[in-house]
Design an enzyme around this catalytic site. Structure first.
Site, short mmCIF file in Angstrom:
data_model
loop_
_atom_site.label_atom_id
_atom_site.label_comp_id
_atom_site.label_asym_id
_atom_site.label_seq_id
_atom_site.Cartn_x
_atom_site.Cartn_y
_atom_site.Cartn_z
N GLU A 64 0.86 -1.19 0.00
CA GLU A 64 0.00 0.00 0.00
C GLU A 64 0.89 1.23 0.00
O GLU A 64 1.76 1.39 0.86
CB GLU A 64 -0.93 0.03 1.21
N ASP A 139 -2.11 12.36 -2.97
CA ASP A 139 -2.18 13.82 -3.08
C ASP A 139 -2.75 14.18 -4.45
O ASP A 139 -2.20 13.79 -5.48
CB ASP A 139 -0.79 14.44 -2.92
#
Length: 235
Positions: A64, A139
């Site tokens: 991840e 982001d």
């Protein structure tokens, strides 16, 4: 270890190096738990990480990228004890908090990497060895002039695909519509991947019940943004 044909990606920093002091508990986690649970990417010895030795068992490895404060990551790792779950993150307080969550849940199948996931994948993960890669709510760099800083670019997706086993999955999620569209376009353009849900409206994957609702999704819902999942499979 580095594939000479693989485009180098270090020239673009796709994440924000956030500051912030650690709490007493997070610092304790770094002092007491990090030696067993974590490694720093820049301190790794040259060559691939021996995940089997690190976890103490042979099991499917899932990476991840961007575990944040770890609430979702800890739940996902707890729900999949059959996986060797590796979380990569640059934010030190977030890793500290994730270690505290792992301690509370008694997790044995979670390990942490501090540093740039691109360097980790390029220099320390062998091609064709990962069973899955997850990239949840990276982001978004919402301003158009900053879109080039988004991590999901053709070279990055090619790198991820090269590290997946055949049948391995790259699962992405975002609450920014134009980033979701970029993710879909870039991943669809990677010859080594296929969209598992290409027949669904828009090619979006149905939201998996097993993925916890994140704070980003909650905020997006309040602000009127829809989250999208994409699941691509290595051919």
């Amino acid at each position: 270890m580095e594939n000479q044909d693989q485009p180098r990606l270090r020239s673009v920093v796709s994440y924000v190096k956030r500051g912030g002091r650690m709490t007493v508990g997070q610092q304790r986690a770094w002092d007491e738990l990090w030696p067993r649970l974590g490694r720093t990417v820049t301190d790794l010895t040259p060559g691939p990480v021996d995940f089997g030795a690190w976890f103490g068992r042979a099991a499917p490895v899932l990476l991840e990228i961007g575990s944040g404060m770890g609430e979702t990551t800890s739940q996902l790792a707890a729900a999949a004890p059959e996986l060797n779950y590796v979380a990569a993150e640059v934010y030190e307080p977030g890793l500290g908090q994730l270690m505290l969550r792992a301690e509370k849940l008694g997790l044995e199948n979670l390990r942490l990497m501090h540093g740039d996931a691109v360097i980790l994948l390029t220099e320390h993960v062998e091609p064709g060895t990962l069973d899955g890669v997850r990239l949840f709510f990276p982001d978004p760099w919402p301003k158009k002039k900053h879109h080039k800083r988004r991590i999901v670019q053709p070279a990055f997706v090619a790198l991820v695909a090269s590290r997946l086993k055949p049948g391995g999955t790259f699962h992405l999620a975002t609450d920014w519509e134009n980033y979701a569209e970029q993710m879909r376009e870039v991943c669809s353009g990677e010859p080594a991947l296929r969209n598992r849900h290409a027949a669904e409206p828009g090619g979006w994957a149905p939201r998996p019940d097993w993925r916890p609702v994140t704070k980003f999704e909650q905020r997006a819902d309040v602000e009127g943004r829809e989250s999208h999942d994409l699941i691509f499979e290595k051919r």
